[in-house]
Design a protein around this motif. Structure first.
Motif, PDB file in Angstrom:
ATOM      1  N   UNK A   1     -50.531 -29.417  31.985  1.00 43.00           N
ATOM      2  CA  UNK A   1     -51.345 -28.374  31.981  1.00 43.00           C
ATOM      3  C   UNK A   1     -52.624 -28.791  31.659  1.00 43.00           C
ATOM      4  N   UNK A   2     -52.669 -29.947  30.889  1.00 39.91           N
ATOM      5  CA  UNK A   2     -53.885 -30.576  30.352  1.00 39.91           C
ATOM      6  C   UNK A   2     -54.339 -29.331  29.215  1.00 39.91           C
ATOM      7  N   UNK A   3     -53.675 -28.976  28.428  1.00 44.92           N
ATOM      8  CA  UNK A   3     -54.206 -27.918  27.270  1.00 44.92           C
ATOM      9  C   UNK A   3     -53.593 -28.594  25.951  1.00 44.92           C
ATOM     10  N   UNK A   4     -54.400 -28.240  24.769  1.00 44.44           N
ATOM     11  CA  UNK A   4     -54.067 -28.893  23.459  1.00 44.44           C
ATOM     12  C   UNK A   4     -52.523 -27.985  23.062  1.00 44.44           C
ATOM     13  N   UNK A   5     -51.843 -28.729  22.428  1.00 41.38           N
ATOM     14  CA  UNK A   5     -50.664 -28.047  21.943  1.00 41.38           C
ATOM     15  C   UNK A   5     -50.907 -26.780  21.031  1.00 41.38           C
ATOM     16  N   UNK A   6     -52.337 -26.708  20.394  1.00 46.70           N
ATOM     17  CA  UNK A   6     -52.724 -25.680  19.516  1.00 46.70           C
ATOM     18  C   UNK A   6     -52.592 -24.662  20.503  1.00 46.70           C
TER      19      UNK A   6
END
Length: 190
Positions: free
Chosen positions: A33-38
C-alpha cells in the motif's frame, strides 16, 4: 483523491482475497500500500480491525453488484436467473466490479475465523444474512404459497453458495450455469 485508510483497506482486501488472512502479514500490506507503519496503525490498531474493514469494503461492493444485476430484470424469476448469470461472469473473470475470482471472501474468512462470536465471524454471518434478505425480496414477489417462500429462498441461497464453492474447489467455471438450470427446474415445479 483516495485517502490512506481506503488505500490500506483496498490493498489488504486484495492480498487477503488472494492469499488468505493468516498468510498475509502487516509488513506486506504496508509495502504493497506504500504507507508508513505509523499510518497503518493510526487507522487500524489491530489486524482484526483491518480484516473487519476489508469485510465491510467487500460487503458494500458485493451487495451493490448483486442488487444491480438483479434490479435490471422485469420479473422476479428473471432477477433470480440474473444472479446466476452474474455469478457466471465473475467465475470466468468477466466482472470488473468484483475483480478476479478467488471464491467467496466471506466463506474464506469465516474458515479462518471459526469462533462464532468473534467480530470477524459475525461480520461474515451478517453479510450472508443480507444476501439472503435480498434474494428473499425477489422470492416474495413470485406467485407462490407463503409456505414455500422460505424453502425457495433457502434453496436459491444454497445454489448460490454451492456454485461458488464448486467453481473454486473443483475449478468448474460452469457451476453458475448448472445452478441456474437447477433453479429454473425448481421454479417450474412450484
Amino acid at each position: 483523491m483516495i485517502d490512506k485508510k481506503q488505500i490500506i483497506t483496498q490493498t489488504a482486501f486484495k492480498l487477503f482475497a488472494q492469499k488468505g488472512i493468516h498468510a498475509v502479514g502487516i509488513n506486506e500490506i504496508i509495502k504493497e500500500s506504500k504507507v508508513a507503519k505509523k499510518t497503518l496503525y493510526h487507522h487500524f490498531s489491530s489486524k482484526e480491525l483491518l480484516v473487519i474493514s476489508t469485510l465491510e469494503y467487500r460487503d458494500d461492493i458485493f451487495l451493490t453488484w448483486m442488487k444491480q444485476a438483479m434490479a435490471k430484470q422485469t420479473s422476479p424469476t428473471l432477477a433470480l436467473s440474473a444472479l446466476f448469470k452474474a455469478l457466471d461472469r465473475w467465475f470466468n473473470d468477466k466482472s470488473v466490479t468484483l475483480g478476479a475470482f478467488y471464491g467467496c471472501f466471506f466463506i474464506n474468512v469465516a474458515a479462518e475465523f471459526k469462533q462464532q462470536n468473534s467480530d470477524i465471524n459475525q461480520a461474515c454471518q451478517q453479510h450472508k444474512k443480507q444476501v439472503r434478505s435480498l434474494i428473499n425480496n425477489y422470492v416474495n414477489k413470485l406467485q407462490i404459497d407463503n409456505d414455500n417462500i422460505d424453502f425457495i429462498t433457502d434453496t436459491v441461497c444454497l445454489l448460490k453458495e454451492g456454485c461458488i464453492t464448486t467453481a473454486l474447489v473443483q475449478h468448474d467455471k460452469s457451476a453458475a450455469r448448472q445452478a441456474e438450470a437447477a433453479l429454473n427446474k425448481l421454479l417450474l415445479t412450484i
